[in-house]
Scaffold this motif. Structure first.
Motif, mmCIF file in Angstrom:
data_model
loop_
_atom_site.group_PDB
_atom_site.id
_atom_site.type_symbol
_atom_site.label_atom_id
_atom_site.label_comp_id
_atom_site.label_asym_id
_atom_site.label_seq_id
_atom_site.Cartn_x
_atom_site.Cartn_y
_atom_site.Cartn_z
ATOM 1 N N THR A 123 0.828 -1.204 0.000
ATOM 2 C CA THR A 123 0.000 0.000 0.000
ATOM 3 C C THR A 123 0.863 1.255 0.000
ATOM 4 N N ILE A 124 1.880 1.268 0.828
ATOM 5 C CA ILE A 124 2.785 2.421 0.891
ATOM 6 C C ILE A 124 3.498 2.609 -0.442
ATOM 7 N N GLN A 125 3.978 1.517 -1.018
ATOM 8 C CA GLN A 125 4.653 1.610 -2.313
ATOM 9 C C GLN A 125 3.709 2.162 -3.374
ATOM 10 N N ASP A 129 4.265 5.480 -5.562
ATOM 11 C CA ASP A 129 4.296 5.415 -7.019
ATOM 12 C C ASP A 129 3.286 6.355 -7.676
ATOM 13 N N THR A 130 2.173 6.627 -7.005
ATOM 14 C CA THR A 130 1.127 7.465 -7.609
ATOM 15 C C THR A 130 1.149 8.896 -7.089
ATOM 16 N N ALA A 131 2.111 9.217 -6.221
ATOM 17 C CA ALA A 131 2.181 10.589 -5.682
ATOM 18 C C ALA A 131 2.590 11.568 -6.789
ATOM 19 N N PRO A 132 2.023 12.761 -6.738
ATOM 20 C CA PRO A 132 2.364 13.757 -7.775
ATOM 21 C C PRO A 132 3.795 14.228 -7.687
#
Length: 132
Positions: A123-125, A129-132
């Motif tokens: 979940t953290i990964q 990965d999807t953070a702006p």
């Protein structure tokens, strides 16, 4: 004998002010009981549920929270781990502490089984990965 000090005991979202004059908490056992009860309530656990998770009776938990009883080392360790309590709250109540969210998360992760840790890591990964 009353504690004559100023301290804030802060489990998440719970504050108990301890001051000279008209103290709320009188001794170490009462500090422990107040911290335990606040942490249990914050975790959304009943006395019965916590007792089952820790391997003691619900009456024993009630006595810890309300009657000034103190646990032995093994039970203390299980309570700290199960409720993700910062040991500083118990051993240095006069010290104003504010756990970071990361510290709280790390203590909670320490109570997880292997599968739950893998889910948390994935979940953290995914968040990274999807953070702006």
């Amino acid at each position: 004998k009353y504690l004559n000090l100023y301290a804030i005991i802060k489990p998440p979202k719970i504050s108990i002010m301890v001051t000279g004059g008209e103290p709320i908490v009188q001794n170490e056992a009462e500090i422990f009981g107040a911290v335990l009860k606040a942490a249990r309530q914050e975790a959304g656990l009943t006395v019965e549920a916590l007792a089952e998770r820790v391997g003691v009776t619900d009456r024993y938990i009630y006595r810890l929270e309300n009657n000034g009883k103190t646990p032995g080392y093994a039970v203390l360790c299980r309570l700290i781990r199960e409720l993700a309590i910062s040991p500083d709250l118990l051993f240095y109540p006069e010290k104003v502490t504010q756990d970071s969210e990361v510290d709280t998360l790390i203590r909670k992760l320490a109570t997880c089984d292997t599968r739950s840790i893998e889910v948390a890591k994935a979940t953290i990964q995914s968040l990274i990965d999807t953070a702006p």
